[in-house]
Design a protein around this motif. Structure first.
Motif, PDB file in Angstrom:
ATOM      1  N   ALA A   1       5.123  49.577  41.562  1.00 24.89           N
ATOM      2  CA  ALA A   1       4.275  48.465  41.147  1.00 24.89           C
ATOM      3  C   ALA A   1       4.435  47.332  42.137  1.00 24.89           C
ATOM      4  CB  ALA A   1       4.658  48.005  39.735  1.00 24.89           C
ATOM      5  N   PRO A   2       3.484  46.391  42.165  1.00 24.80           N
ATOM      6  CA  PRO A   2       3.614  45.254  43.094  1.00 24.80           C
ATOM      7  C   PRO A   2       4.907  44.478  42.914  1.00 24.80           C
ATOM      8  CG  PRO A   2       1.394  45.351  42.191  1.00 24.80           C
ATOM      9  CD  PRO A   2       2.200  46.364  41.446  1.00 24.80           C
ATOM     10  N   ASP A   3       5.457  44.456  41.692  1.00 24.55           N
ATOM     11  CA  ASP A   3       6.699  43.724  41.432  1.00 24.55           C
ATOM     12  C   ASP A   3       7.948  44.560  41.689  1.00 24.55           C
ATOM     13  OD1 ASP A   3       5.145  41.606  40.664  1.00 24.55           O
ATOM     14  OD2 ASP A   3       5.212  42.112  38.533  1.00 24.55           O
ATOM     15  N   GLY A   4       7.768  45.790  42.177  1.00 28.53           N
ATOM     16  CA  GLY A   4       8.913  46.664  42.408  1.00 28.53           C
ATOM     17  C   GLY A   4       8.804  47.916  41.554  1.00 28.53           C
ATOM     18  N   PRO A   5       9.909  48.637  41.369  1.00 29.12           N
ATOM     19  CA  PRO A   5       9.870  49.857  40.557  1.00 29.12           C
ATOM     20  C   PRO A   5       9.420  49.552  39.137  1.00 29.12           C
ATOM     21  CG  PRO A   5      11.917  49.704  41.795  1.00 29.12           C
ATOM     22  CD  PRO A   5      11.236  48.384  41.933  1.00 29.12           C
ATOM     23  N   GLY A   6       8.637  50.468  38.589  1.00 29.67           N
ATOM     24  CA  GLY A   6       8.156  50.292  37.228  1.00 29.67           C
ATOM     25  C   GLY A   6       8.187  51.595  36.455  1.00 29.67           C
ATOM     26  N   VAL A   7       7.890  51.499  35.173  1.00 31.49           N
ATOM     27  CA  VAL A   7       7.826  52.662  34.294  1.00 31.49           C
ATOM     28  C   VAL A   7       6.537  52.572  33.498  1.00 31.49           C
ATOM     29  CG1 VAL A   7       8.879  53.886  32.354  1.00 31.49           C
ATOM     30  CG2 VAL A   7      10.336  52.851  34.116  1.00 31.49           C
ATOM     31  N   VAL A   8       5.792  53.665  33.462  1.00 32.12           N
ATOM     32  CA  VAL A   8       4.556  53.743  32.682  1.00 32.12           C
ATOM     33  C   VAL A   8       4.878  54.335  31.320  1.00 32.12           C
ATOM     34  CG1 VAL A   8       2.274  54.808  32.510  1.00 32.12           C
ATOM     35  CG2 VAL A   8       3.106  53.973  34.719  1.00 32.12           C
ATOM     36  N   GLU A   9       4.409  53.676  30.268  1.00 34.02           N
ATOM     37  CA  GLU A   9       4.640  54.139  28.904  1.00 34.02           C
ATOM     38  C   GLU A   9       3.319  54.117  28.122  1.00 34.02           C
ATOM     39  OE1 GLU A   9       6.873  52.762  24.776  1.00 34.02           O
ATOM     40  OE2 GLU A   9       7.478  51.865  26.675  1.00 34.02           O
ATOM     41  N   PRO A  10       2.710  55.280  27.907  1.00 31.64           N
ATOM     42  CA  PRO A  10       1.506  55.305  27.072  1.00 31.64           C
ATOM     43  C   PRO A  10       1.869  55.090  25.601  1.00 31.64           C
ATOM     44  CG  PRO A  10       1.665  57.243  28.501  1.00 31.64           C
ATOM     45  CD  PRO A  10       3.004  56.576  28.501  1.00 31.64           C
TER      46      PRO A  10
ATOM     47  N   LEU B   1       1.279  50.929  29.122  1.00 29.95           N
ATOM     48  CA  LEU B   1       2.149  49.792  29.378  1.00 29.95           C
ATOM     49  C   LEU B   1       2.887  49.999  30.694  1.00 29.95           C
ATOM     50  CD1 LEU B   1       3.756  49.119  25.875  1.00 29.95           C
ATOM     51  CD2 LEU B   1       1.592  48.274  26.808  1.00 29.95           C
ATOM     52  N   LEU B   2       2.926  48.955  31.496  1.00 32.04           N
ATOM     53  CA  LEU B   2       3.677  48.989  32.739  1.00 32.04           C
ATOM     54  C   LEU B   2       4.879  48.069  32.584  1.00 32.04           C
ATOM     55  CD1 LEU B   2       4.050  49.787  35.700  1.00 32.04           C
ATOM     56  CD2 LEU B   2       2.602  47.833  36.323  1.00 32.04           C
ATOM     57  N   ARG B   3       6.074  48.661  32.589  1.00 35.58           N
ATOM     58  CA  ARG B   3       7.310  47.901  32.429  1.00 35.58           C
ATOM     59  C   ARG B   3       7.989  47.761  33.792  1.00 35.58           C
ATOM     60  NH1 ARG B   3       8.415  47.421  27.037  1.00 35.58           N
ATOM     61  NH2 ARG B   3       7.455  48.957  25.621  1.00 35.58           N
ATOM     62  N   THR B   4       8.254  46.525  34.180  1.00 35.17           N
ATOM     63  CA  THR B   4       9.011  46.239  35.395  1.00 35.17           C
ATOM     64  C   THR B   4      10.157  45.298  35.037  1.00 35.17           C
ATOM     65  OG1 THR B   4       7.708  44.275  36.019  1.00 35.17           O
ATOM     66  CG2 THR B   4       6.875  46.426  36.749  1.00 35.17           C
ATOM     67  N   ALA B   5      10.996  45.014  36.032  1.00 36.79           N
ATOM     68  CA  ALA B   5      12.107  44.093  35.789  1.00 36.79           C
ATOM     69  C   ALA B   5      11.601  42.695  35.451  1.00 36.79           C
ATOM     70  CB  ALA B   5      13.016  44.049  37.013  1.00 36.79           C
ATOM     71  N   ARG B   6      10.395  42.394  35.862  1.00 37.32           N
ATOM     72  CA  ARG B   6       9.835  41.054  35.664  1.00 37.32           C
ATOM     73  C   ARG B   6       9.165  40.900  34.318  1.00 37.32           C
ATOM     74  NH1 ARG B   6       4.925  38.528  39.345  1.00 37.32           N
ATOM     75  NH2 ARG B   6       4.517  36.705  38.053  1.00 37.32           N
ATOM     76  N   GLU B   7       8.383  41.910  33.895  1.00 35.21           N
ATOM     77  CA  GLU B   7       7.606  41.776  32.668  1.00 35.21           C
ATOM     78  C   GLU B   7       7.074  43.136  32.239  1.00 35.21           C
ATOM     79  OE1 GLU B   7       4.157  39.381  33.381  1.00 35.21           O
ATOM     80  OE2 GLU B   7       3.554  40.532  35.131  1.00 35.21           O
ATOM     81  N   THR B   8       6.475  43.144  31.057  1.00 37.85           N
ATOM     82  CA  THR B   8       5.757  44.319  30.557  1.00 37.85           C
ATOM     83  C   THR B   8       4.336  43.895  30.257  1.00 37.85           C
ATOM     84  OG1 THR B   8       7.745  45.291  29.592  1.00 37.85           O
ATOM     85  CG2 THR B   8       5.618  46.082  28.769  1.00 37.85           C
TER      86      THR B   8
END
Length: 375
Positions: free
Chosen positions: A194-203, A244-251
């Motif tokens: 993701a633009p903010d770094g590593p992320g996790v996709v959660e449907p 949902l895109l979860r990153t260290a910055r936000e979801t």
């Protein structure tokens, strides 16, 4: 002198013919001279630059009863220095307005003393006084006839040569409008970039949407009448899924989908209104659903919501939830609203179609990450 997404001449010509906006930069070498904007309703705006390449003048032109363009407003700005210019703090603003019959009025505004806690301005007005309206009229240019605006350059001390040669900067047609690549991957669970770094996709499941009229609408729930985009779909109840895109910055909600057929789409179409033409879009551009409340929704095209219910039953719950269902009566369809990416803006809506051309799903991409897997 550069633009991150320049428009090709061919696209600009199509927009001109359709009465849609575009802009043209007139320059000599590496020096900008004027920025010419074409506006809807056949109006034009010209920004002029001085020897420092500062934008110091704005001229608005509108159609006149003679069939020409009237320079009905001419605004000049003066700046104390580069810092003030960069921050838009003007020392002097002089505005000249011209009526259709040649009545001229000049208004000057001078900023107050520097260093004061508040900076009151002093204003003065002269006129109106009569002047030959012909002095303020210009021919209406055909597309590409930018020499019409050359006389305006003299207002900044430029002296056009007896023969002016305009050369177009080559801009490729590019790949055309935004393409729906990798939309399915927006809903694939697991790690992603993701633009903010590593992320996790959660449907996540957002409930069942009930369609009674045979037409789906996608809209900001606060602006349904003005904003909705619609497509014919079968009546029934259909699952809504959020990505949902979860990153260290936000979801955040990266995308939303309503599924009508449990069949993988074979092609994707941009959801267009009848008056929208993909040929008028530049590279990477799209027609999208406008969001002005930070919220988007799937709903039956017949569903309407009062302002009171929106505040209490939609916007307030979305402060702590990613989605909310606004139930209907036994005969009234429901509405499923969800947070729109990072908030207000315009977002592409895609129709996933089967081999037979049926609507299999509709997806809103909030563009929190690249659908094609690139960073």
């Amino acid at each position: 002198m550069t633009h991150p997404d320049p428009m090709s001449r061919a696209v600009a010509a199509r927009r001109h013919a359709a009465g849609m906006d575009y802009a043209v930069l007139l320059s000599a070498g590496e020096r900008p001279l004027a920025l010419v904007e074409f506006w809807p309703r056949r109006m034009w705006r010209v920004y002029l630059f001085d020897d420092r390449s500062w934008r110091v003048q704005m001229i608005d032109l509108k159609p006149h009863s003679t069939g020409m363009l009237l320079a009905h407003r001419n605004v000049r700005w003066q700046f104390a220095g580069e810092r003030e210019h960069a921050s838009g703090k003007r020392d002097v603003q002089e505005t000249t307005t011209v009526s259709a019959d040649g009545q001229v009025e000049v208004r000057s505004e001078v900023a107050g003393p520097r260093g004061a806690s508040t900076e009151p301005s002093r204003a003065g007005t002269s006129g109106p006084f009569p002047a030959p309206v012909e002095d303020f009229l210009y021919p209406v240019p055909e597309f590409g006839d930018w020499q019409v605006f050359a006389p305006l350059l003299a207002q900044q001390g430029h002296e056009p040569a007896a023969t002016i040669v305009l050369n177009d900067v080559s801009v490729d047609e590019g790949a055309g409008p935004l393409r729906a690549t990798g939309i399915e991957r927006l809903f694939s669970p697991g790690a992603c970039d993701a633009p903010d770094g590593p992320g996790v996709v959660e449907p996540v499941d957002a409930g069942l949407l009930r369609i009674t009229s045979g037409r789906l609408a996608v809209s900001d729930p606060g602006w349904i009448d003005e904003n909705a985009r619609g497509v014919a779909v079968p009546p029934g109840e259909f699952p809504v899924t959020l990505s949902l895109l979860r990153t260290a910055r936000e979801t955040g909600v990266a995308a939303a989908r309503v599924t009508f057929l449990d069949v993988p789409p074979s092609e994707w179409d941009m959801l267009l209104r009848p008056d929208e033409d993909l040929g008028l879009l530049g590279e990477g551009q799209f027609y999208g659903v406008g969001v002005d409340t930070g919220t988007a929704a799937f709903l039956d095209a017949t569903r309407r919501v009062t302002e009171e219910r929106l505040d209490e039953d939609v916007f307030l719950p979305l402060d702590s939830e990613f989605s909310v269902e606004l139930p209907g009566t036994e005969s009234e369809p429901n509405l499923i609203a969800f947070r729109a990416g990072r908030g207000d803006g315009s977002y592409p809506v895609w129709i996933g179609r089967t081999d037979e051309g049926q609507v299999g799903c509709v997806v809103v991409d909030f563009q929190l990450r690249s659908a094609d897997g690139e960073k």
